[in-house]
Design a protein around this motif. Structure first.
Motif, mmCIF file in Angstrom:
data_model
loop_
_atom_site.group_PDB
_atom_site.id
_atom_site.type_symbol
_atom_site.label_atom_id
_atom_site.label_comp_id
_atom_site.label_asym_id
_atom_site.label_seq_id
_atom_site.Cartn_x
_atom_site.Cartn_y
_atom_site.Cartn_z
ATOM 1 N N VAL A 207 -6.428 3.697 -24.149
ATOM 2 C CA VAL A 207 -5.284 2.958 -23.606
ATOM 3 C C VAL A 207 -4.655 2.247 -24.790
ATOM 4 O O VAL A 207 -5.327 1.469 -25.467
ATOM 5 N N PRO A 215 -2.082 4.160 -20.699
ATOM 6 C CA PRO A 215 -3.289 4.993 -20.733
ATOM 7 C C PRO A 215 -2.958 6.412 -21.177
ATOM 8 O O PRO A 215 -1.885 6.940 -20.875
ATOM 9 N N THR A 242 -10.213 -1.513 -25.900
ATOM 10 C CA THR A 242 -10.530 -1.011 -24.561
ATOM 11 C C THR A 242 -11.997 -1.171 -24.196
ATOM 12 O O THR A 242 -12.363 -1.008 -23.024
ATOM 13 N N THR A 247 -11.741 -1.985 -19.111
ATOM 14 C CA THR A 247 -11.029 -1.008 -18.265
ATOM 15 C C THR A 247 -11.780 -0.664 -16.983
ATOM 16 O O THR A 247 -11.406 0.268 -16.273
ATOM 17 N N ALA A 252 -13.653 3.000 -22.275
ATOM 18 C CA ALA A 252 -12.540 3.646 -21.572
ATOM 19 C C ALA A 252 -12.680 5.157 -21.545
ATOM 20 O O ALA A 252 -12.192 5.809 -20.617
ATOM 21 N N GLY A 349 -2.413 0.170 -15.671
ATOM 22 C CA GLY A 349 -3.608 -0.127 -16.440
ATOM 23 C C GLY A 349 -4.887 -0.034 -15.653
ATOM 24 O O GLY A 349 -4.976 -0.514 -14.532
#
Length: 425
Positions: A207, A215, A242, A247, A252, A349
């Motif tokens: 992201v 993303p 991230t 996340t 992530a 997000g």
């Protein structure tokens, strides 16, 4: 709130190159709240730019650091090593995505992690070129600047960047670049500018952080993995911003079901104490010779102790699930404001790494002015926000994941009032 005497002293003593988002001078902080030198209270939706995911001064982090302080503070791991460094490496080797043998090194900052990831990739492949993406941010060192896909303010006035760094457009469909178009540019890059057999690595944030909290589309990430496998290129996931529950996953990349060859991390790992890491496939990480990696403060025992506590807190307090819950509540509140604030064009997000993007209502163009008005109105009311994005028209939300429910609800009320007042103004 303006802290004029301190601001004057700062201006006289510190390089103007060190930018400041606010003129708040912190006196103390606890979890998601900061009090300044004048006694004013603020709710912190910046978290030191995603550093204190576990909150300011989490008791378990502070306790771990105090215990380490009572034993030793520095020996330099390359001279006199210590067990907690080894233990943390073992933990990261286990928890980073990828069902393969891994090894880890520790450094001090995210930029340093990125620099070392590139060094390792070059040593492992015998190749030199690196591909990064527009809008990406990878640090302010020279290789970090070269990889970063934004000129102002990061590259202005600093001369020639390191060679053999190429950029492709990051796929953001709302700004006119699809996954297919980005992949098409990569194909053209291989045809016109750099032989894929000369590319050591492709680096990407799952992201984008400074770039606008976009993303990576799932199809694009999977295609990058295939391209890397096809050409013997290493995939580097920059998880500096991230990582560590932000996340809704520990990392992530877990959202994509694929693994990078090398992962860089920092920020949330130390919970407010400087530490960064590079974890990757064992055979890749062993490519540099002894002495080729490291640093005097690399893997500070204080930072390592803090990191162990941070990982314990994330697990024991179920912060991945809490990030999902908080992010859902924030996005729901923002969605409820779209009729009142038509400048809102996107809310996005994963987990609690969220953003809202604004356009001018009449021109339909990105409105950095409106984003900044919201930020300043919120600051007047005691809520610290950060803007980001290539166009500066995005507000990113990075509150500690440990934020108390009552404080979070208060912050949402302030945010709503700030957006409505910004529109009225």
């Amino acid at each position: 709130m303006t802290a004029t005497p301190l601001t004057d002293r700062k201006n006289a003593a510190i390089s103007r190159g060190v930018g400041m988002t606010t003129q708040i001078y912190a006196d103390r902080a606890e979890n998601a709240e900061i009090w300044d030198k004048e006694g004013n209270r603020y709710i912190d939706f910046a978290a030191g730019i995603a550093v204190v995911n576990t909150g300011h001064r989490h008791p378990r982090v502070i306790e771990a650091v105090k215990k380490q302080l009572d034993r030793f503070t520095h020996t330099c791991h390359q001279v006199v090593p210590y067990e907690n460094y080894v233990e943390l490496a073992e933990r990261l080797n286990t928890i980073t995505p990828g069902n393969f043998a891994k090894k880890t090194i520790f450094v001090t900052t995210g930029a340093e992690a990125v620099e070392n990831a590139v060094k390792i990739a070059r040593a492992a492949t015998g190749r030199q070129a690196v591909i990064a993406f527009s809008g990406g941010f990878h640090g302010r060192t020279f290789m970090g600047m070269a990889l970063t896909g934004k000129v102002v303010p990061y590259k202005v006035g600093f001369g020639a960047m390191p060679a053999d760094v190429f950029h492709a457009p990051f796929p953001v469909e709302m700004h006119g670049t699809t996954t297919e178009q980005s992949l098409g540019v990569l194909k053209k890059l291989f045809a016109a500018d750099v032989d894929p057999n000369r590319v050591a690595a492709i680096i990407i944030e799952p992201v984008q952080g400074e770039g606008g909290f976009y993303p990576v589309p799932v199809a694009f990430m999977k295609a990058l993995r295939e391209i890397c496998d096809q050409h013997g290129i290493l995939l580097i996931a920059d998880e500096v911003q991230t990582g560590f529950a932000r996340t809704g996953k520990l990392f992530a990349m877990e959202h994509y079901g694929i693994a990078a060859d090398i992962t860089t991390m920092a920020k949330g790992l130390g919970g407010g104490f400087p530490i960064a890491a590079v974890t990757g496939r064992a055979e890749i990480m062993d490519a540099p010779g002894p002495g080729g990696l490291g640093g005097t403060y690399a893997g500070s025992p204080i930072g390592v102790a803090a990191a162990h506590a941070v990982l314990d807190v994330i697990k024991d307090e179920d912060l991945c699930n809490r990030a999902e819950n908080l992010g859902a509540r924030l996005k729901q509140r923002l969605a409820s404001l779209q009729d009142k604030v038509p400048e809102i064009v996107d809310i996005r997000g994963p987990g609690f790494m969220n953003a809202v993007e604004f356009n001018d209502v009449s021109t339909k163009l990105p409105s950095a002015d409106f984003a900044n008005k919201v930020r300043l109105k919120a600051l007047e009311k005691g809520l610290i926000l950060l803007t980001c994005g290539v166009h500066g028209n995005v507000i990113r939300f990075l509150a500690p994941i440990t934020i108390q429910d009552a404080v979070f609800a208060e912050a949402l009320d302030i945010l709503e009032a700030a957006m409505i007042e910004a529109r009225a103004a």
